[in-house]
Write a protein that holds these residues in place. Sequence first.
Motif, PDB file in Angstrom:
ATOM      1  N   THR A  69       0.882  -1.041  -0.169  1.00 51.11           N
ATOM      2  CA  THR A  69       0.154  -0.202   0.012  1.00 51.11           C
ATOM      3  C   THR A  69       0.775   1.260   0.155  1.00 51.11           C
ATOM      4  O   THR A  69       0.564   2.158  -0.793  1.00 51.11           O
ATOM      5  N   LEU A  70       1.892   1.305   0.745  1.00 53.63           N
ATOM      6  CA  LEU A  70       2.649   2.534   0.917  1.00 53.63           C
ATOM      7  C   LEU A  70       3.719   2.517  -0.368  1.00 53.63           C
ATOM      8  O   LEU A  70       3.981   3.767  -0.456  1.00 53.63           O
ATOM      9  N   GLN A  71       4.165   1.758  -0.887  1.00 56.55           N
ATOM     10  CA  GLN A  71       4.785   1.617  -2.120  1.00 56.55           C
ATOM     11  C   GLN A  71       4.036   2.234  -3.234  1.00 56.55           C
ATOM     12  O   GLN A  71       4.612   3.397  -3.817  1.00 56.55           O
ATOM     13  N   ARG A  72       2.659   2.010  -3.224  1.00 58.99           N
ATOM     14  CA  ARG A  72       1.877   2.780  -4.300  1.00 58.99           C
ATOM     15  C   ARG A  72       1.549   4.233  -3.863  1.00 58.99           C
ATOM     16  O   ARG A  72       1.597   4.970  -4.939  1.00 58.99           O
ATOM     17  N   LEU A 109      11.982   3.555  13.793  1.00 64.82           N
ATOM     18  CA  LEU A 109      11.525   3.863  12.439  1.00 64.82           C
ATOM     19  C   LEU A 109      12.318   3.401  11.520  1.00 64.82           C
ATOM     20  O   LEU A 109      13.648   3.186  11.483  1.00 64.82           O
ATOM     21  N   ALA A 110      11.420   2.532  10.460  1.00 60.23           N
ATOM     22  CA  ALA A 110      12.304   2.000   9.177  1.00 60.23           C
ATOM     23  C   ALA A 110      11.634   2.202   8.030  1.00 60.23           C
ATOM     24  O   ALA A 110      10.563   2.462   8.062  1.00 60.23           O
ATOM     25  N   LEU A 111      12.329   2.461   7.122  1.00 53.99           N
ATOM     26  CA  LEU A 111      11.959   2.859   5.626  1.00 53.99           C
ATOM     27  C   LEU A 111      11.328   1.809   5.032  1.00 53.99           C
ATOM     28  O   LEU A 111      12.139   0.694   4.980  1.00 53.99           O
ATOM     29  N   VAL A 112      10.176   1.894   4.595  1.00 55.62           N
ATOM     30  CA  VAL A 112       9.562   0.748   3.774  1.00 55.62           C
ATOM     31  C   VAL A 112       8.981   1.301   2.400  1.00 55.62           C
ATOM     32  O   VAL A 112       8.740   0.409   1.894  1.00 55.62           O
ATOM     33  N   ALA A 113       9.053   2.470   2.063  1.00 54.79           N
ATOM     34  CA  ALA A 113       8.693   2.885   0.711  1.00 54.79           C
ATOM     35  C   ALA A 113       9.499   4.176   0.314  1.00 54.79           C
ATOM     36  O   ALA A 113       9.632   5.129   1.130  1.00 54.79           O
ATOM     37  N   SER A 114      10.016   4.083  -1.026  1.00 52.87           N
ATOM     38  CA  SER A 114      10.488   5.235  -1.694  1.00 52.87           C
ATOM     39  C   SER A 114      10.363   5.604  -3.063  1.00 52.87           C
ATOM     40  O   SER A 114      10.303   4.599  -3.649  1.00 52.87           O
TER      41      SER A 114
END
Length: 619
Positions: A226-229, A252-257
């Motif tokens: 969802t977040l990558q979209r 905190l961890a990066l999950v989408a960019s």
Amino acid sequence: MTRQQPPDEPAGTAPRSDDAPPPPRAARSGHPADGDWSAGLHRMWRLAQTSTDVTALSEQLYDLLLGQPGVVVVSGTRFAPSGAALYMRSSSRLDTRPERVLAPPGDAWKGGPAPVPGLVRKFTLRSEHARARPEYGVWRAAGAVRVVECALALEEDDWAVVSVGLAAGRSAPARLGLRVAQVCDVVAACNDRIVQERENARVQARDALLAEASLQMDASLEVEETLQRVARMTVPAVAEGCLVHLCRPGGLALVASAHLAAGAQRRFTAAGEDGNWVDDVLPKLSALREGTVLSGGELAGTPFGPASEVAARAVTVNPLRARGRLLGTVTFVYERDPSRLPPPLFLADLALRAALAIDNATLYEERRQHVVSLQQHLLPAVLPTVPGVELAAAYEVGDAALEVGGDFYDAVPGRHSFSLLVGDVCGRGAEAAALTGLARHTLRTLLEDDLPPAAALTRLNRALRTAASQKFVTGVVLSLVPAPDGAFAARIANAGHPQALVLRADGTVAPLGGTGGLLLGVVDDYELAETTDVLRPGDTAVLLTDGITESRSPDGAFFEDRLSAALGALAGLPPAGVVTGLARAAIGFGRGSADDMAVLAMRVASGTEPDRNEEGEAS
């Protein structure tokens, strides 16, 4: 409004006219030129209502002013809020496109207040003010000795000045100052309309983006997908780069960019994982209730500062909060001017929608895990080891509402026999789960004492009627007794359940036992017939629930019509391959199912000596 004249401006300058088109004055003035002016001005007002570019309109207004007696040059200059000139257009000949000059020299208003919109000024080229103006060279080249001008306000606190240069010895119309002010009114009205329409278009585009973002976020219940979209669709519509971080047990961890420039994606992702940014900056900003804008010196020392490989002009960070919990942050990185950032309310709305989508997906996954855990407690954790046979089972939870289903299976060693059972309680939820436990454990207890299949199902019917449940149960029981030649004598009873099948050693598929039989838990006077068969070495018995047979394709076809062919295609595979392959085929055929699927398979071992398989967990 009190107007202050510059030292060399004669008294009697014209005030600013209203934004509405002025009434025609030619008929009352007695001057023939007044009628031409009025007609031309009204034509310009009509054009101002439809023009999409002020430049095209101003070119025609230049000609209108150049047609006035004594006017030898017309210029229009845009100034920044600081007073610095940005660009100028000028024309000294009718029907000639005005010449555009970028950043002309001159700073007549630098450090001082901007001129009052609508104020008409008159001065000579000998004045100090004129010599400091960026238009001075244009006025002088055209032979102007006097200037009449008027200012107007523009967007982003810019402003402009429209001026006309008058030749020596030429008399100018008495109302020239008023006419210059009227031209400024037309330009200002046209510019205001265009700016408003552009802002409306931006608002509509942002609303469309929010709507599309909601659809994209609702289309998946996988959080990271969802977040990558979201990250991909907001670049470049919102910013040149987007980073989404979620709260994990370790921080905190990066999950989408996503970044506008494909070549910068790797560096951009690395910036989003920068230790100082993730461990120090983001936690501080996420603790704030509102979004934060960082620009200029505030970015120094961050992975987006001037010395960074992904240097930015501005960065916004919005916390992702839902139900009072901080879920993470969304960061937008801008290479555009900070004055052109999206409105804070828009960014807050987008962050809220993302947070709600994350929260929904997280709750869904948590509930799914709870349902799967409960479902597993209603099924055998381990299938038994039985001499001479191999066993495997598969179970797929298919309900989108995530209620506990009623499908169950078991493999039960008896004193002299071995039994397989598969059943289904109608409906879902707590009552279905309770009946599932009652049905499975009742049958297991009876079959451990070698009770025949029909008798065991009849006893279960009695227990269900005693429980006074409004739900019914279907089931099939297969009891096997080993023969000296390695085969098994089979007895089968079916209580309203999908028919069992056998995949023979030669690859053919045949029904195993009969169909029909009364549903369990409906009537008190219950009787059930049995059928018999023989399973020889290499044969595989398959028991399944209606989640397999009733899997439906988009065109309405049922998988039941293709079941035999699908099972035959799995010939030669061990039971684990059979149950997995059959479940996958049914799921692929129906593109997902609203019903659970249970498959239990048993293969008679080949060879003179019975094979002993290791204990395997039900999948």
